[in-house]
Write an enzyme that holds these catalytic residues in place. Structure first.
Site: not given
Ligand code: ADP
Ligand code: ZN
Ligand code: MG
Length: 515
Positions: A96, A98, A101, A320, A394
């Site tokens: 998924g 970046p 989570g 705008e 645009d």
């Molecule tokens: P990924 O590994 O998918 O790139 P991370 O797990 O490293 O994402 O998420 C980075 C930060 O973003 C986490 O430390 C948290 O603070 C926040 N975050 C991301 N997804 C969630 C989630 N589903 N619930 C709560 N916090 C999240």
């Molecule tokens: Zn514009």
């Protein structure tokens, strides 16, 4: 006699000293090299070194959590599942965008199961020296098996597990190949030695991975970690706002509504930025304006001090206003904010947010989107009788959307549906003929032309409202959704069809009005 003996003795030993000295130097050098090259990137991190992530901390990704729950349960009580003759899960691939989570989820699985967590990054296995990465993988798995039950997390697995063909010819591919092979060996090794170790890997996409990794018995479980929906966003916002005092006017339900498409990481960042903005202003709680500012910084950029001439300000205001008015007239989602204050690279902007999360769009909706995109340029033409370079981004979007409509969605047919049958025409495919390429260009240009015509017609039919928006924007610089609604309410808007405004119906209506 004695002197010569000593002399001879000393003489005879010189080369030995030399060799010993060199050996010592060499030893120190190798040691140093080993420690700098080998230790700059830590082999892996054990979770006990950092604060644990709890199952409840991960919000808004319920589907992925459901799928991972049985992995956690199996890790916690392997015997219960073994008694049922169930095969242990081996590798789970989380994929998924970046910031959704994935890392959090992997850590939460380990915490939930109460087992050790070993984390490493795929890139740390691709080293300068052939064989070093493979050795690291071997050590990582050995350590994890030693702790009995454990989760091994490999972030950015594409670095080692990307398509072998795609690495063709680059210098590091031998090393990568070795690391990948070692990883496969370790995964297969579970067969003989079913310790209770589960490998969770993360990747932004599943398509780029070597098929060998995705075979049964390896990363055969693939779990999508998608950006959260509206409820998910609200849950994430609430979780991250726990220790942040919020002012009474800050409604997280409303924030969740207008942050469609944002990931957990972006939401967490915005809340943090909002708290910083509030702190710098000397407030004790984060207000709605603080968080709105943080969200705008994230999506558009920070405010810029740009000195525009009076005429340029007028052009920006009308540009705008054109976007906002078209959006009000043809799109389901009304404009949320209009600003003529420069931000990031933009001289002004109109932001909108979908009323609902949507997962597909109709041809009319996409075309309406193009009408809105062209609303800025159409206003310049309508009011100034001239066009300006500020509309370039645009136009780039218009090109992109129209081409996508033709090449991916098969929407390149004429509005009256008399045209050629709807087919998707892939242009990236090398086998496409020049003639098809030309057709794609023609079809997407036809769409853009149609949208431009509609934008011009809409603005001409509602010139009074356009002037009002531009004038108010010049006065107040930024218009909120409420202020925009007030302006819209002052005018009898023409060509306002049903909420999802059909493009064809619209043009008919404006024509009716003129007749
Ligand atoms: P990924 O590994 O998918 O790139 P991370 O797990 O490293 O994402 O998420 C980075 C930060 O973003 C986490 O430390 C948290 O603070 C926040 N975050 C991301 N997804 C969630 C989630 N589903 N619930 C709560 N916090 C999240
Ligand atoms: Zn514009
Ligand atoms: Mg991550």
């Amino acid at each position: 006699m004695l002197a010569t003996e000593i002399q001879e003795f000393a003489f005879a030993w010189y080369p030995v000293f030399g060799v010993v000295f060199m050996a010592v130097l060499l030893f120190i050098f190798v040691k140093l090299l080993g420690s700098t090259v080998g230790k700059t990137k830590p082999e892996y991190v054990k979770a006990s070194d950092t604060a644990p992530v709890l199952w409840e901390d991960v919000q808004g990704v319920d589907a992925a959590k459901d799928e991972l729950m049985d992995v956690a349960e199996w890790l916690r009580e392997p015997d219960r599942f073994a008694a049922l003759g169930a095969q242990p899960p081996r590798g789970v691939l989380l994929y998924g965008p970046p910031g959704t989570g994935k890392t959090m989820l992997a850590r939460a699985v380990a915490a939930q199961a109460g087992v050790d967590f070993f984390a490493a990054s795929g890139s740390s296995f691709v080293e300068m020296f052939v064989g070093r990465g493979a050795a690291r993988i071997r050590r990582l798995f050995k350590e994890a098996r030693k702790s009995g039950r454990a989760v091994i997390f490999i972030d950015e697995i594409d670095a080692v597990g990307g398509h072998r063909s795609s690495s063709g010819g680059d210098g590091g591919s031998g090393e990568r190949e070795q690391a990948l092979n070692q990883l496969l060996v370790e995964l297969d090794g579970f067969e003989k030695d079913p310790g209770t170790v589960i490998v969770i890997a993360a990747s932004n996409t599943v398509h780029k991975l070597d098929e060998a990794l995705l075979r049964p018995g390896r990363f055969d479980r693939q779990v999508l970690v998608a950006p959260p929906d509206r409820d998910g966003r609200e849950a994430i916002l609430r979780a991250h706002a726990k220790r942040k005092p919020l002012a009474a006017d800050l409604d997280l339900t409303d924030v969740a509504r207008k942050t469609t498409g944002m990931t957990g990481a972006q939401l967490a960042n915005a809340l943090n930025e909002g708290a910083i903005i509030a702190g710098r202003a000397g407030r004790f709680a984060m207000t709605r304006d603080d968080l709105d500012e943080a969200l705008l910084r994230q999506s558009v950029g920070s405010q810029q001090a740009r000195r525009l001439s009076t005429k340029e300000r007028l052009i920006v205001a009308y540009h705008e206003a054109g976007h906002a008015l078209c959006r009000k007239l043809v799109c389901a989602d009304p404009p949320e904010i209009l600003s003529v204050v420069a931000r990031g690279g933009a001289l002004g902007f109109v932001a909108h947010s979908p009323q609902e999360d949507s997962y597909m769009e109709s041809r009319d909706e996409l075309l309406a989107e193009v009408v809105c995109l062209l609303g800025g340029r159409a206003a310049e033409e309508e009011v100034m009788g001239e066009s300006y370079s500020g509309a370039s981004s645009d136009l780039a979007r218009v090109h992109k959307v129209c081409k996508q409509m033709v090449t991916e969605f098969g929407m390149g047919v004429a509005l009256d549906h008399d045209g050629p049958p709807p087919i998707a025409m892939p242009t990236e495919d090398y086998s496409v003929s020049d003639a098809t390429r030309r057709e794609v260009d023609l079809a997407s240009m036809t769409l853009a032309r149609e949208a431009h015509r509609q934008a011009r017609a809409l603005l001409a039919a509602n010139r009074d409202c356009l002037d009002d928006i531009a004038g108010t924007a010049l006065e107040r610089e930024t218009l909120s959704r409420e202020e925009l609604d007030e302006i819209f309410a002052r005018h009898e808007l023409r060509a306002l069809v049903d909420s999802r405004g059909s493009g064809a119906a619209l043009v008919a209506m404006t024509r009716e009005k003129r007749e």
